[in-house]
Design a protein around this motif. Structure first.
Motif, mmCIF file in Angstrom:
data_model
loop_
_atom_site.group_PDB
_atom_site.id
_atom_site.type_symbol
_atom_site.label_atom_id
_atom_site.label_comp_id
_atom_site.label_asym_id
_atom_site.label_seq_id
_atom_site.Cartn_x
_atom_site.Cartn_y
_atom_site.Cartn_z
ATOM 1 N N PHE A 20 1.135 7.393 19.504
ATOM 2 C CA PHE A 20 2.334 6.769 18.933
ATOM 3 C C PHE A 20 2.433 7.113 17.459
ATOM 4 C CE2 PHE A 20 0.677 3.965 22.224
ATOM 5 C CZ PHE A 20 1.787 3.782 23.034
ATOM 6 N N ALA A 21 3.660 7.087 16.937
ATOM 7 C CA ALA A 21 3.844 7.155 15.487
ATOM 8 C C ALA A 21 3.264 5.873 14.906
ATOM 9 C CB ALA A 21 5.327 7.272 15.153
ATOM 10 N N ARG A 22 2.568 5.986 13.800
ATOM 11 C CA ARG A 22 1.923 4.823 13.182
ATOM 12 C C ARG A 22 2.950 4.088 12.326
ATOM 13 N NH1 ARG A 22 -1.370 3.711 8.987
ATOM 14 N NH2 ARG A 22 -1.244 5.805 8.149
ATOM 15 N N THR A 23 3.727 3.239 13.007
ATOM 16 C CA THR A 23 4.788 2.464 12.369
ATOM 17 C C THR A 23 4.617 0.999 12.759
ATOM 18 O OG1 THR A 23 6.293 2.666 14.251
ATOM 19 C CG2 THR A 23 6.376 4.433 12.576
ATOM 20 N N THR A 66 -2.510 -2.767 15.349
ATOM 21 C CA THR A 66 -2.049 -3.398 14.115
ATOM 22 C C THR A 66 -2.996 -3.093 12.957
ATOM 23 O OG1 THR A 66 -0.895 -5.160 15.296
ATOM 24 C CG2 THR A 66 -1.512 -5.616 13.006
ATOM 25 N N ASN A 67 -4.297 -3.134 13.212
ATOM 26 C CA ASN A 67 -5.259 -2.797 12.156
ATOM 27 C C ASN A 67 -5.049 -1.380 11.650
ATOM 28 O OD1 ASN A 67 -6.442 -5.260 12.070
ATOM 29 N ND2 ASN A 67 -8.333 -4.659 13.061
ATOM 30 N N THR A 68 -4.796 -0.462 12.556
ATOM 31 C CA THR A 68 -4.551 0.921 12.147
ATOM 32 C C THR A 68 -3.302 1.010 11.284
ATOM 33 O OG1 THR A 68 -5.658 1.841 14.081
ATOM 34 C CG2 THR A 68 -4.031 3.224 13.009
ATOM 35 N N VAL A 69 -2.237 0.355 11.712
ATOM 36 C CA VAL A 69 -0.979 0.396 10.960
ATOM 37 C C VAL A 69 -1.173 -0.202 9.565
ATOM 38 C CG1 VAL A 69 1.374 -0.528 10.882
ATOM 39 C CG2 VAL A 69 0.468 0.403 13.020
ATOM 40 N N GLN A 70 -1.931 -1.292 9.476
ATOM 41 C CA GLN A 70 -2.060 -2.000 8.199
ATOM 42 C C GLN A 70 -3.129 -1.429 7.275
ATOM 43 O OE1 GLN A 70 -2.659 -6.120 9.208
ATOM 44 N NE2 GLN A 70 -0.459 -6.442 9.520
ATOM 45 N N HIS A 71 -4.195 -0.838 7.813
ATOM 46 C CA HIS A 71 -5.349 -0.527 6.973
ATOM 47 C C HIS A 71 -5.691 0.947 6.799
ATOM 48 C CE1 HIS A 71 -6.146 -4.761 6.673
ATOM 49 N NE2 HIS A 71 -6.170 -4.879 7.984
ATOM 50 N N GLU A 95 -9.459 1.954 24.085
ATOM 51 C CA GLU A 95 -9.861 2.644 22.863
ATOM 52 C C GLU A 95 -8.626 2.899 22.018
ATOM 53 O OE1 GLU A 95 -13.607 5.194 24.705
ATOM 54 O OE2 GLU A 95 -11.827 6.273 24.004
ATOM 55 N N VAL A 96 -8.793 2.747 20.722
ATOM 56 C CA VAL A 96 -7.738 3.098 19.771
ATOM 57 C C VAL A 96 -8.357 4.068 18.778
ATOM 58 C CG1 VAL A 96 -6.217 2.242 17.943
ATOM 59 C CG2 VAL A 96 -6.444 0.969 20.080
ATOM 60 N N VAL A 97 -7.719 5.228 18.644
ATOM 61 C CA VAL A 97 -8.193 6.273 17.743
ATOM 62 C C VAL A 97 -7.161 6.434 16.638
ATOM 63 C CG1 VAL A 97 -8.902 8.690 17.554
ATOM 64 C CG2 VAL A 97 -9.282 7.439 19.700
ATOM 65 N N ASP A 98 -7.654 6.491 15.400
ATOM 66 C CA ASP A 98 -6.756 6.714 14.276
ATOM 67 C C ASP A 98 -7.304 7.850 13.419
ATOM 68 O OD1 ASP A 98 -8.467 5.658 12.096
ATOM 69 O OD2 ASP A 98 -8.081 3.697 12.982
ATOM 70 N N PRO A 99 -6.516 8.298 12.432
ATOM 71 C CA PRO A 99 -6.936 9.449 11.630
ATOM 72 C C PRO A 99 -8.243 9.226 10.874
ATOM 73 C CG PRO A 99 -4.623 8.965 11.258
ATOM 74 C CD PRO A 99 -5.182 7.851 12.076
ATOM 75 N N GLY A 100 -8.641 7.989 10.711
ATOM 76 C CA GLY A 100 -9.888 7.700 9.998
ATOM 77 C C GLY A 100 -9.626 7.388 8.542
ATOM 78 N N THR A 101 -10.566 6.716 7.954
ATOM 79 C CA THR A 101 -10.481 6.339 6.555
ATOM 80 C C THR A 101 -11.888 6.287 5.995
ATOM 81 O OG1 THR A 101 -9.769 4.626 5.006
ATOM 82 C CG2 THR A 101 -10.429 3.880 7.160
ATOM 83 N N SER A 102 -12.007 6.472 4.723
ATOM 84 C CA SER A 102 -13.325 6.393 4.100
ATOM 85 C C SER A 102 -13.687 4.949 3.773
ATOM 86 C CB SER A 102 -13.355 7.242 2.828
ATOM 87 O OG SER A 102 -12.360 6.796 1.932
ATOM 88 N N ARG A 103 -12.795 4.044 4.056
ATOM 89 C CA ARG A 103 -13.082 2.619 3.821
ATOM 90 C C ARG A 103 -14.229 2.170 4.708
ATOM 91 N NH1 ARG A 103 -7.150 -0.218 3.575
ATOM 92 N NH2 ARG A 103 -6.364 1.041 1.860
#
Length: 158
Positions: A20-23, A66-71, A95-103
């Protein structure tokens, strides 16, 4: 309930996935998609249509997306979120996969301040899940997963 990295990927079949688009509308799209996968993919799941597994799965996917969209910070390569669902022996794995973050790594602990406006989502995921955790994919993406107890599918529909 086990929280942490997946010690070993369990035998899971019947994977479905959608990106999905991250919106702001992504959590709603993800809930409808997971409900469709559960309803169309298998029959005779204990409690599936009476609440139980269906409601837990919708809560989990909503919180994780929601965590992916917000964080996760937006950038040219990070405007997506992928949702996957598979069936194990007596459980469903989301499973939810997102682009990743260094947080820092996502926390599944109870909120530190019970009056805070946010911070409960992953804790709720841990409460309704048999097991949950997070890991990095080989591509550097963040994968957050939860396994929900449920009856084994008797047979595929169709």
């Amino acid at each position: 309930m086990l929280i942490g990295e997946s010690p070993q990927t369990p035998n899971i079949t019947g994977w479905s996935d959608k990106t999905f688009a991250r919106t702001a509308s992504a959590p709603g799209h993800a809930r409808r998609t997971v409900a469709h996968w559960l309803a169309e993919g298998h029959v005779d799941w204990g409690g599936l249509h009476r609440g139980g597994l269906l409601l837990d799965a919708l809560l989990v996917v909503s919180e994780l997306v929601t965590n992916t969209v917000q964080h996760v910070p937006a950038d040219a390569h990070g405007d997506w979120v992928q949702v996957r669902l598979g069936f194990g022996d007596g459980f469903v794995r989301l499973e939810v996969v997102d682009p990743g973050t260094s947080r820092r790594r996502p926390r599944f602990a109870p909120p530190r301040n019970s009056m805070a406006q946010s911070g409960r989502g992953l804790y709720l995921v841990s409460v309704v899940s048999e097991r949950c955790g997070t890991e990095r994919t080989q591509q550097g993406h963040r994968l957050v997963w939860a396994e929900l107890a449920g009856g084994s599918p008797d047979r595929p529909v169709g």
